[in-house]
Design an enzyme around this catalytic site. Structure first.
Site, mmCIF file in Angstrom:
data_model
loop_
_atom_site.group_PDB
_atom_site.id
_atom_site.type_symbol
_atom_site.label_atom_id
_atom_site.label_comp_id
_atom_site.label_asym_id
_atom_site.label_seq_id
_atom_site.Cartn_x
_atom_site.Cartn_y
_atom_site.Cartn_z
ATOM 1 N N ASN A 173 0.686 -1.385 -0.059
ATOM 2 C CA ASN A 173 0.060 0.090 0.059
ATOM 3 C C ASN A 173 0.872 1.088 -0.084
ATOM 4 O OD1 ASN A 173 0.810 0.308 2.672
ATOM 5 N ND2 ASN A 173 -1.140 0.580 3.490
ATOM 6 N N MET B 19 1.137 3.313 2.253
ATOM 7 C CA MET B 19 1.746 3.743 3.651
ATOM 8 C C MET B 19 1.006 5.042 4.257
ATOM 9 S SD MET B 19 5.638 2.633 2.736
ATOM 10 C CE MET B 19 5.152 3.010 1.071
ATOM 11 N N VAL C 177 -5.359 -21.750 2.680
ATOM 12 C CA VAL C 177 -6.446 -22.479 3.586
ATOM 13 C C VAL C 177 -7.658 -22.501 2.429
ATOM 14 C CG1 VAL C 177 -8.059 -22.237 5.411
ATOM 15 C CG2 VAL C 177 -5.488 -21.384 5.882
ATOM 16 N N TRP D 73 -8.918 0.792 -4.155
ATOM 17 C CA TRP D 73 -8.362 -0.385 -3.408
ATOM 18 C C TRP D 73 -8.418 -0.301 -1.850
ATOM 19 C CZ3 TRP D 73 -3.154 1.201 -6.384
ATOM 20 C CH2 TRP D 73 -3.420 1.072 -7.793
ATOM 21 N N HIS D 74 -9.765 0.142 -1.485
ATOM 22 C CA HIS D 74 -10.322 -0.102 -0.079
ATOM 23 C C HIS D 74 -11.244 -0.727 0.084
ATOM 24 C CE1 HIS D 74 -8.223 4.301 0.059
ATOM 25 N NE2 HIS D 74 -6.988 3.246 0.216
#
Length: 595
Positions: A132, A134, A266, A533-534
């Site tokens: 990201n 930052m 997973v 991108w959130h």
């Protein structure tokens, strides 16, 4: 092999440079958590799925307890460049990125390739906190008080502020010297929040322009009482990226009760009688089962958390039946997906605002490797918040993020690869960049009403999820875009940028030609919209999890990441996700002490 460097001053300089670059390899190394050796069938107290921003923080906090913790991460160690702030975009679109894209809705984002939005997400330790920008942002009190109105006082601003401060180590002197700002920050936390006193010429010219447009210039962009234009603080320590991985997990991994398994995908949460008791994992092309005696905690991120819950039979029953998965619990997993909507607009201007020559670029690289200084220690710096609500002037609705592209920046490749614009748009911007500097103004809707969905394309855990962005599915999200874009474009009319002959770069969208100004801006917004991108909300509080983040109707299963946000906060989501992890750790500790 012997390397002959020559003699005299030049030879000595080359030899010194080579020694220095070799030493820099050690300088850039991080002590990432080692790979654990865990036999198939092992039992732990807690299993945390995903070592991203939330998972790294939560696993580190749980390891402070006298309990065995297994942390599973689908990716591996971050590459060296991940810790260099100036290289933040180099990993997007790489094997360290999940490389998610949205499904074409044939309505929004049609100026992007295949009508599809890029959704970069980190596939490595640290997750998206390793790729990201930052930026340290929190959102605003109204965001959390809105959560608290339905989910209880634990999520109120007054309470979550304590958890922001718990992890924060503020060193930004633009903030620490002012008592009225200090009260909102923490000094004893692990993640450094810093800022540079000195400012660049580019930033000052942008700030001058915003001031001329009537914006207040603010010292602290996290100030809960004031909005305006200003420079962000960042999670950077000693010139390197700081995150829940570097500041928390790296240290916690030295404990003998924390086991970190990397490259471990997973594929299912194991359940019996609606009790989660373990996970199925693909590791070295073999299937492993690990068991949790206390809780399984899913921290795989907004897209992968939804995918894993759906694969495990938790989700809308009709969706699960379509792909042949037995329903364990009918919950609206994957629904309520939303994200800040970003529209990139561009001004072209004569050279001089962001000019950097090749010599300076190389010097900055050497400076960084030598003493962690120079431009590579910087990342996105500037933002401006806009409110269209007369009754809540200090609560923003939109943000403008500005950056400066020097002449001949070689933008074409990143335009196609990273942003995903169609080639003809990238060509238009790149051609203009041969003559002009390009000022990028990202206009972002911070509180969208539109909702999308994440679902499965099949029951195969190796298939990527289907992501329907829902961008502008609620037409109210478009209403204020023309006004917000007009504010951004008005920078061209301020004194300095006018002196540089700045003008709005028309992307030449065929579908928007011939429209009047307001209609054209609305058309451009809809066509060029992309994710900021959130993304949040696919396992939201009140819908999928309760107010302590426990999955409804399934004991021993909790979700801790951005997917639990019922509504996105007005700002970058990294720091709020750390806060969520801190609060979740306290929920778990409280349960253990009351058991």
């Amino acid at each position: 092999m012997e390397l002959t460097c020559g003699s005299g001053v030049a030879g000595a300089s080359v030899a010194a440079a080579l020694q220095f670059f070799a030493a820099s390899q050690c300088l850039l190394q991080e002590a990432w958590p080692p790979q654990a050796r865990v036999p198939n069938g092992s039992k732990f107290d807690f299993i945390v799925v995903g070592a991203g921003t939330a998972g790294a923080a939560l696993a580190a906090r749980l390891a402070e307890l006298p309990h065995r913790v297994l942390l599973l991460e689908a990716g591996g160690d971050p590459p060296q460049e991940s810790i260099i702030p100036g290289f933040k975009d180099s990993m997007k679109g790489s094997p360290y990125d999940w490389n998610f894209t949205t499904v074409n809705d044939h309505y929004s984002s049609q100026a992007l390739q295949d009508g599809s939005q890029r959704q970069p997400r980190g596939r490595m330790l640290g997750g998206s906190g390793s790729i990201n920008d930052m930026i340290y942002a929190r959102g605003f009190p109204a965001d959390y008080d809105e959560w608290a109105s339905t989910e209880g006082d634990n999520w109120s601003w007054a309470n979550v502020l304590k958890y922001f401060k718990k992890t924060e180590h503020i060193t930004d002197e633009r903030i620490t010297k002012f008592s009225e700002l200090v009260e909102y920050h923490g000094f004893d936390g692990e993640i450094e929040v810093t800022g540079k006193k000195e400012s660049t010429f580019t930033t000052e010219k942008f700030l001058e322009g915003f001031r001329e447009l009537g914006f207040d210039i603010v010292r602290d962009m996290t100030n809960p009482n004031v909005i305006g234009a200003g420079r962000f603080s960042h999670t950077i320590r000693d010139g390197k990226r700081d995150s829940s991985l570097t500041a928390l997990l790296n240290k916690a991994s030295k404990r003998d009760n924390l086991f970190v398994l990397k490259d471990a995908l997973v594929t299912k949460v194991l359940m019996e009688d609606n009790v989660a008791n373990g996970v199925k994992v693909l590791l070295d092309n073999k299937e492993f089962h690990f068991y949790a005696e206390q809780e399984v905690i899913v921290s795989a991120g907004t897209f992968n958390t939804a995918k894993l819950l759906l694969l495990s039979g938790i989700g809308p029953k009709e969706d699960l039946k379509k792909v042949g998965i037995e329903v364990v619990k009918d919950l609206p997993v994957g629904e309520n997906l939303h994200d800040h909507i970003m529209v990139l607009t561009y001004l072209a201007a004569e050279n001089g605002t962001c000019y950097v020559d090749d010599k300076t670029k190389h010097l900055n690289t050497i400076k960084y490797l030598y003493d962690m200084s120079g431009s590579l220690t910087h990342t996105s710096e500037l933002g401006a918040y806009i409110s269209f609500n007369n009754s809540a002037k200090n609560v923003p609705d939109f943000a403008i993020y500005s950056t400066c592209m020097p002449l001949n920046s070689g933008f074409y490749d990143s335009c196609k690869r990273l942003l995903g614009f169609k080639p003809e748009i990238c060509e238009k911007i790149s051609s203009a960049n041969e003559k002009y500097e390009i000022l990028t103004l990202a206009v972002v809707n911070l509180k969208p009403k539109s909702r999308g969905k994440v679902t499965l394309q099949s029951a195969d855990p190796l298939d990527v999820p289907l992501i329907y962005s829902g961008t502008f599915s609620d037409s109210r999200d478009l209403v204020n875009y023309p006004a917000a874009m007009r504010v951004a474009h008005s920078l061209a009319d301020t004194s300095y940028f006018r002196s540089k002959g700045a003008f709005v770069l028309d992307l030449g969208l065929e579908e928007c030609k011939g429209l009047r100004e307001r209609s054209k801006r609305k058309c451009v917004a809809r066509a060029t919209a992309m994710s900021a991108w959130h993304a949040v909300g696919t396992a939201a509080m009140g819908l999928v999890v309760d107010n302590e983040l426990r999955v409804k109707g399934v004991r021993g299963l909790r979700v801790v990441d951005a997917s639990v946000m019922p509504k996105v906060i007005r700002g970058n989501t990294n720091a709020p996700v750390v806060m969520i992890a801190e609060l979740a750790a306290d929920f778990i500790k409280k349960r253990l002490t009351s058991a």
